[in-house]
Structure formats: structure tokens, C-alpha cells
Design a protein around this motif. Sequence first.
Motif, PDB file in Angstrom:
ATOM      1  N   ARG A 124      70.471  12.062   2.932  1.00 51.33           N
ATOM      2  CA  ARG A 124      71.792  11.568   2.544  1.00 51.33           C
ATOM      3  C   ARG A 124      72.135  10.290   3.308  1.00 51.33           C
ATOM      4  N   GLU A 125      71.798  10.247   4.585  1.00 44.82           N
ATOM      5  CA  GLU A 125      72.054   9.041   5.372  1.00 44.82           C
ATOM      6  C   GLU A 125      71.253   7.860   4.829  1.00 44.82           C
ATOM      7  N   THR A 183      84.122  11.139   4.394  1.00 53.26           N
ATOM      8  CA  THR A 183      82.765  11.624   4.672  1.00 53.26           C
ATOM      9  C   THR A 183      81.790  10.461   4.747  1.00 53.26           C
ATOM     10  N   VAL A 184      81.959   9.502   3.837  1.00 52.72           N
ATOM     11  CA  VAL A 184      81.093   8.320   3.853  1.00 52.72           C
ATOM     12  C   VAL A 184      81.290   7.545   5.155  1.00 52.72           C
ATOM     13  N   LYS A 185      82.534   7.400   5.570  1.00 52.94           N
ATOM     14  CA  LYS A 185      82.816   6.702   6.824  1.00 52.94           C
ATOM     15  C   LYS A 185      82.108   7.378   7.989  1.00 52.94           C
ATOM     16  N   SER A 186      82.118   8.703   7.991  1.00 51.93           N
ATOM     17  CA  SER A 186      81.423   9.445   9.049  1.00 51.93           C
ATOM     18  C   SER A 186      79.920   9.205   8.991  1.00 51.93           C
ATOM     19  N   TYR A 187      79.371   9.179   7.778  1.00 52.75           N
ATOM     20  CA  TYR A 187      77.939   8.901   7.620  1.00 52.75           C
ATOM     21  C   TYR A 187      77.595   7.513   8.154  1.00 52.75           C
ATOM     22  N   ILE A 242      75.050   6.618  11.129  1.00 54.11           N
ATOM     23  CA  ILE A 242      73.887   5.758  10.906  1.00 54.11           C
ATOM     24  C   ILE A 242      73.841   4.637  11.928  1.00 54.11           C
ATOM     25  N   LEU A 243      74.972   3.970  12.140  1.00 59.07           N
ATOM     26  CA  LEU A 243      75.019   2.877  13.113  1.00 59.07           C
ATOM     27  C   LEU A 243      74.679   3.388  14.505  1.00 59.07           C
TER      28      LEU A 243
END
Length: 220
Positions: free
Chosen positions: A158-159, A185-189, A193-194
Motif C-alpha cells: 500500500r505504501e 489515512t493517506v496523510k499518515s501513509y 513513507i517519508l
Amino acid sequence: MIRVLLADDEAMIRAGVRAIVRTDPRIEVVAEAADGREAVDLVLTHRPDVALLDIRMPRMDGLAATAEIRRVAPATAVVILTTFGEDAYISRALGDGASGFLLKAGDPRELITGVHAVADGGAYLSPQVARQVIAQFGGGRAAREAEAAARLEGLTQREREVLALVGAGLSNADIAARLFLVEGTVKSYVSAILGRLGMRNRVQAAVLAYEAGMVDTSDT
């Protein structure tokens, strides 16, 4: 309405950029500057959503202005306007917090797309600019792809999907719609990732996604 500041020491370039962005009724040019120092001052006065900066300007160049704007007005996203042959400057700007890189001689539609992308919290790299940046990293294409792939080994599937869409310049909202996720949720992903990749911003992640061959250019 997306509020934009333009900064370029050439009046004709400013007029051209102004004419392009004004074709979109959702974009408003709130200020124009002829040098980097003036650009920083006007950002503090007008608090635009996006600052479009030339690299080579008097008093303070676009790189120094980018770093200063990100320091004093972090809510303003910076897009660098560049020409071929300035790839060394682009590489430096990655670390200064620029959210996008566009070619002055590129497709005018890219300018509109880039402004919307960074205003929505995304990153945007003109495909030609991305290739310029990637070409600096040294080694052959296969070696670069292998190195990039190795850096991505710790990411979940997913990441990886999120990273590929970050590389395509999509905002968190766009990614959420594409993957049927909640925007938070996307913001958390993206934050995860960063953190896993040891990167400061989305543009660095986008370059890695390009380098790894993850980006579908039809999405850019």
C-alpha cells in the motif's frame, strides 16, 4: 481560489506566466516580484498559497528565496520555474523545500496542473525535469533503478501504491479518491513513507519514485 505570487526578473516572462495561470478561473495572481528579496517580502504581505519562482534573480536568487519562504511562511508552497541546463540548481532546491519544478518552455497545461497539485499539498515534477534530476545521480539506468528498488524494500504494498501516486504529483485528496481511502489515512501513509526513506519532503519522494520506475506518466 488558489492565490499565487509570481517572481521573475524578466517582465515578459512574468506576463506570459500570468496570462497562462489566469486562464484558470480558480487561480488568482495576488502579487508579482522582480527579485527574490521582493518575493519573500510579498509572500509575508499577501500569504499566497503558491509562489512561482524563477531560479536566477537579482538580490536573492530563487533557491535562497525558496529556503527563506519555507522558513517564514511554511504554508506557502514553492514551485521553481526552470530551463534546461539548470539541473544542478534543481538538485539544490530539493533540499530547500520546493514542492514543484516546471520548465518555462513546457506545456502551459503543466503550469496549471502543477499549481493545483502543490496547492493541494502534493508535489509536481515536470517529466522532463524529473529526468534531468535523475540523470545527475550517476551510474547507469539499471544501477539507479536497482538502488532505488533496494531503498523501497521496507515499504508495504500500500505504501508503494501511495508513493507511486505521490510521484505522479497527486495530492492527498486525489490519492485518497484513487485508492478509496480516507484523506487522513493517506496523510499518515505519506508521513510514514517519508520517515522510512529518511526524506524531508514529497518532492524527494517523487524523484525516488521516478528513479525506481514506479510512476505511470499518464498520471503526471
